[in-house]
Design an enzyme around this catalytic site. Sequence first.
Site, short mmCIF file in Angstrom:
data_model
loop_
_atom_site.label_atom_id
_atom_site.label_comp_id
_atom_site.label_asym_id
_atom_site.label_seq_id
_atom_site.Cartn_x
_atom_site.Cartn_y
_atom_site.Cartn_z
N HIS A 261 -5.77 -5.89 5.08
CA HIS A 261 -4.63 -6.04 5.99
C HIS A 261 -3.81 -7.23 5.54
CE1 HIS A 261 -2.30 -6.30 9.67
NE2 HIS A 261 -2.71 -5.07 9.91
N ASP A 315 -7.36 1.51 11.12
CA ASP A 315 -7.40 2.91 10.71
C ASP A 315 -8.79 3.39 10.32
OD1 ASP A 315 -4.76 3.61 11.09
OD2 ASP A 315 -4.16 2.60 9.25
N1 CMC Z 1 -9.38 -1.86 -1.22
C1 CMC Z 1 -9.63 -2.61 -2.32
N2 CMC Z 1 -8.95 -3.74 -2.61
C2 CMC Z 1 -8.02 -4.13 -1.74
C3 CMC Z 1 -7.73 -3.40 -0.58
C4 CMC Z 1 -8.45 -2.24 -0.33
N3 CMC Z 1 -8.22 -1.49 0.75
N4 CMC Z 1 -6.74 -4.02 0.10
C5 CMC Z 1 -6.41 -5.11 -0.62
N5 CMC Z 1 -7.17 -5.16 -1.74
C6 CMC Z 1 -7.15 -6.20 -2.78
C7 CMC Z 1 -6.02 -5.92 -3.76
O1 CMC Z 1 -6.47 -5.13 -4.82
C8 CMC Z 1 -5.64 -7.32 -4.17
O2 CMC Z 1 -6.61 -7.79 -5.05
P1 CMC Z 1 -6.20 -8.79 -6.27
O3 CMC Z 1 -5.65 -10.01 -5.60
O4 CMC Z 1 -7.48 -9.04 -6.98
O5 CMC Z 1 -5.19 -8.05 -7.08
C9 CMC Z 1 -5.79 -8.13 -2.88
O6 CMC Z 1 -6.78 -7.43 -2.13
C10 CMC Z 1 -4.51 -8.22 -2.06
O7 CMC Z 1 -4.04 -6.88 -1.85
P2 CMC Z 1 -2.52 -6.51 -1.59
O8 CMC Z 1 -2.31 -5.06 -1.86
O9 CMC Z 1 -1.63 -7.48 -2.30
O10 CMC Z 1 -2.42 -6.82 -0.04
P3 CMC Z 1 -1.21 -6.43 0.88
O11 CMC Z 1 -1.19 -7.44 1.95
O12 CMC Z 1 0.05 -6.21 0.10
O13 CMC Z 1 -1.63 -4.98 1.43
C11 CMC Z 1 -2.57 -3.27 2.69
C12 CMC Z 1 -2.19 -4.75 2.65
C13 CMC Z 1 -2.99 -2.88 4.10
C14 CMC Z 1 -1.35 -2.41 2.31
C15 CMC Z 1 -3.74 -3.04 1.68
O14 CMC Z 1 -4.85 -3.79 2.09
C16 CMC Z 1 -4.09 -1.58 1.54
O15 CMC Z 1 -3.44 -0.87 0.77
N6 CMC Z 1 -5.14 -1.09 2.28
C17 CMC Z 1 -5.52 0.30 2.22
C18 CMC Z 1 -4.60 1.13 3.07
C19 CMC Z 1 -4.83 0.91 4.55
O16 CMC Z 1 -5.95 0.92 5.03
N7 CMC Z 1 -3.70 0.74 5.28
C20 CMC Z 1 -3.74 0.55 6.73
C21 CMC Z 1 -3.34 -0.86 7.10
S1 CMC Z 1 -3.68 -1.30 8.79
C22 CMC Z 1 -2.69 -0.33 9.76
C23 CMC Z 1 -1.26 -0.24 9.41
O17 CMC Z 1 -0.62 -1.21 9.03
O18 CMC Z 1 -0.75 0.85 9.54
#
Ligand code: CMC
Length: 378
Positions: A261, A315
Site C-alpha cells: 500500500h 483487497d
Molecule cells: N508484491 C511484491 N512487491 C511489492 C508489492 C506487492 N504487492 N507492492 C509493493 N512491492 C514492492 C515493489 O516491488 C517495490 O520494491 P523495490 O523498492 O524493491 O523496487 C516496493 O515494494 C515499492 O513498491 P511500489 O510499487 O513503488 O509502491 P507503490 O506505493 O507505488 O504501490 C501499490 C502501491 C498498492 C500499487 C502496490 O503495492 C501494488 O501494486 N500492490 C498490488 C496491487 C494491490 O493489492 N492493490 C490494492 C491496493 S489497496 C486498495 C486500493 O487502493 O484500491
Amino acid sequence: MKVCEYQPGLEGIPAARSAISYVNGAEGILEYRGIRIEELATHSNFLETAYLLIWGQLPSPAELESFQQEVRYHRRIKYRIRDMMKCFPESGHPMDALQASAAALGLFYSRRALDNPEYIREAVVRLLAKIPTMVAAFQLMRKGNDPVQPRDDLDYANNFLYMLTEREPDPFAARVFDVCLTLHAEHTINASTFSAMVTASTLTDPYAVMASAVGTLAGPLHGGANEEVIAMLEEIGSVENVRPYVESAIENKQKIMGFGHRVYKVKDPRAVILQELAEKLFENVGYDQYYFIALELERVIEEKLGHKGIYANVDFYSGLVYRHLGIPTDLFTPIFAIARVAGWLAHWKEQLAVNRIFRPTQDYVGEHNRSYVPIEKR
Ligand code: CMC
C-alpha cells in the site's frame, strides 16, 4: 509560489485540505471524520457512515430515519436506463457497465445547481440509492434475466443482496456485507478519489464525477486487485504451492495482489477487520481451502517482504468474504464502488466548497524548435 520537484505518482504531495478521513500508515490507523474504523465497523452501518462522511456529523435518529427513507425512495432506476443496460454486451465487465450507467444518470438529471444544498442532497441520495440497483440489474440482465425491483422493506445491504439473488439473505451475511461497505466507504485521496476531485473541480455534474471515479477504481492496481486476489489463490491452488509461488513472484519482480500500500507500512486495519469477519463467516458455514492458502500467503509474505513494509491490504480478505457470500468475482470491484460512492460524494461536496480547478504543471522533457517535415519527405 513554492515549486515542488516532480514526484512520480504525486507521492507525498498534498492535493487538498480535507477533514473527511485520516490514515496513519505507520500505525495502521484509519478514521472517518475522527472516528476509528473499528468503532464504525462495530457500531455503525453503511448509510449512517455515509451520512457522517458527507455531512461531517453522525445523524440524529430523525436525520438518519429521513435519510434512509429518501435513499429507499430513490432506489428504482428509469426503464430507459435499464433498456440501455440491456444492450450492453454480456461479456462486458460490470465496472464498464457501471461507469456507463453512472454517466447516463446525468442525461436524466441534467439540472445543475452546485451551490444549492438541496441539489447536493438530491444528488447524494440518488447516487447512493441507484448505484447498487444498477450493479444488480446488470448482473441479472447479462444472464438473460429481468432485473429484480428493489424492496422498500429491506435495508441497504439486505436489499442489494436480495436484488442480486431474489432471495432474502441470511441476516449474518447481510451484516457482514454491510460492514464491508463501511470499510470501503472512504480512504483519503487515493487514485479514484483524486479522479473524482479533478472532475468535480471543473464544476461538471456529479454523475460525470462518479463515472470518472468508477473508471479509475476499475484498474488492477486499485479496486480491481480484489478480483486478482481470487485468481491468484486459484492459481496457487494449495498451501504447499504458496512458498514457491511467492519466491518466483519476487524473483520475477511481479506484484502479489492484495499486498502493499502506498500509505500503510503495516497490515491495513481494514484487512484486520475483514479477516475477523471472514473467520466468523467460515465458522458459520465451514472453512474454505482458499482461506488456508491466504493465511500461508500472509505468513510467507511477512517473512519475505515485511522488511519493505508490505502487508495485506483491504483487497486481500474482501475477495474471500465476497466469494463466501456467493458473489461472482467480477462484481467485487463494483461492490467496492457502491461503498466508495460515499467517500467520492464527501470529497465532491468538500471540493465544491473551496473549488479551484486542478491544473498541475509538468517537467517538459521533449524537444524544441523542430521543423515540420512534409509527408512526402518522411
Ligand atoms: N508484491 C511484491 N512487491 C511489492 C508489492 C506487492 N504487492 N507492492 C509493493 N512491492 C514492492 C515493489 O516491488 C517495490 O520494491 P523495490 O523498492 O524493491 O523496487 C516496493 O515494494 C515499492 O513498491 P511500489 O510499487 O513503488 O509502491 P507503490 O506505493 O507505488 O504501490 C501499490 C502501491 C498498492 C500499487 C502496490 O503495492 C501494488 O501494486 N500492490 C498490488 C496491487 C494491490 O493489492 N492493490 C490494492 C491496493 S489497496 C486498495 C486500493 O487502493 O484500491
